[in-house]
Design an enzyme around this catalytic site. Structure first.
Site, PDB file in Angstrom:
ATOM      1  N   ASP A   1       0.954   6.159 -10.257  1.00  0.00           N
ATOM      2  CA  ASP A   1       1.989   5.775  -9.309  1.00  0.00           C
ATOM      3  C   ASP A   1       1.604   6.450  -8.011  1.00  0.00           C
ATOM      4  O   ASP A   1       1.203   7.618  -7.997  1.00  0.00           O
ATOM      5  CB  ASP A   1       3.383   6.201  -9.761  1.00  0.00           C
TER       6      ASP A   1
ATOM      7  N   LEU B   1      -4.013  -6.155  -8.179  1.00  0.00           N
ATOM      8  CA  LEU B   1      -5.443  -6.409  -8.016  1.00  0.00           C
ATOM      9  C   LEU B   1      -6.104  -5.409  -7.076  1.00  0.00           C
ATOM     10  O   LEU B   1      -7.266  -5.044  -7.255  1.00  0.00           O
ATOM     11  CB  LEU B   1      -5.663  -7.835  -7.503  1.00  0.00           C
ATOM     12  N   GLY B   2      -5.360  -4.958  -6.059  1.00  0.00           N
ATOM     13  CA  GLY B   2      -5.897  -3.968  -5.142  1.00  0.00           C
ATOM     14  C   GLY B   2      -6.182  -2.655  -5.842  1.00  0.00           C
ATOM     15  O   GLY B   2      -7.243  -2.047  -5.665  1.00  0.00           O
TER      16      GLY B   2
ATOM     17  N   LYS C   1     -14.008   4.415   0.574  1.00  0.00           N
ATOM     18  CA  LYS C   1     -12.607   4.767   0.379  1.00  0.00           C
ATOM     19  C   LYS C   1     -12.449   5.665  -0.841  1.00  0.00           C
ATOM     20  O   LYS C   1     -11.712   6.664  -0.805  1.00  0.00           O
ATOM     21  CB  LYS C   1     -11.762   3.496   0.220  1.00  0.00           C
TER      22      LYS C   1
END
EC number: 3.6.1.66
Length: 202
Positions: free
Chosen positions: A70, A11-12, A176
């Site tokens: 990844d 979810l992050g 971010k």
């Protein structure tokens, strides 16, 4: 609105990708939205191998274009750990808190000037019948000695970004996205994005 499928259950990460793709007019769908039973084992030894593995596996199963990433934390003083093992650094089930505790324990006594680290992200776009494309990005910073901030996920509360004077966990999603490893990889991918997702790039 155009849609993009991200091969993740995290979810992050989903929130990060939503912040990244929204300006381009894409709705983000994850495996939680369309295929929650798909879980690709990350058997690669590098971020690139794992990203390609996830993207190609899910693209083949769903027969559509898929983006996988990844990513992880590389700490110079720990020889690049946790690296590809970032999500399960503390062992067992994924636990952000346990992973942070392990890093802080291993970093005890290491002076500030030797706490340099980076987040690294590799994005892979797999389209059935096409060659998989790979893009990468990093975010440089330092590991601090205690958690600061409530936003983000993973190691964000202990990752200090000198250029911003705060941790990633103190930033809002769009802030971010502007400086993160995933955001930098996304910007590298940006020029090819539309062609790749539409399956029109040779």
């Amino acid at each position: 609105m155009k849609q993009v499928i991200i091969a993740t259950q995290n979810l992050g990460k989903a929130k990060d990708f939503e912040a990244l793709f929204r300006p381009f007019g894409y709705e983000v769908l994850t495996l939680r939205d369309i295929a929650e039973d798909i879980d690709v084992e990350e058997t690669g030894s590098t971020f690139e191998e794992n990203a390609i593995l996830k993207a190609e596996t899910v693209a083949k199963l769903l027969n559509t274009a898929v983006i996988a990433d990844d990513s992880g934390l590389e700490i110079d003083a720990l020889g690049g750990e946790p690296g590809v093992y970032s999500a399960r650094y503390a062992g067992g089930e994924k636990s952000d808190s346990a992973n942070i505790d392990k890093v802080l324990e291993k970093m005890k006594g290491i002076p500030e000037e030797k706490r340099h680290a980076r987040f690294r992200c590799v994005l892979a776009i797999a389209v059935p019948g096409k060659e998989t494309k790979v893009f990468s990005g990093t975010c440089e910073g330092y590991i601090i000695e205690e958690r600061i901030g409530e936003n983000g996920f993973g190691y964000d509360p202990i990752f200090w970004v000198p250029s911003e004077g705060r941790t990633l966990a103190e930033m809002q999603p769009q802030e971010k996205a502007a400086i993160s490893h995933r955001g930098n990889a996304m910007r590298e991918m940006q020029q090819s994005l539309s062609k790749l997702l539409n399956g029109s790039e040779e």
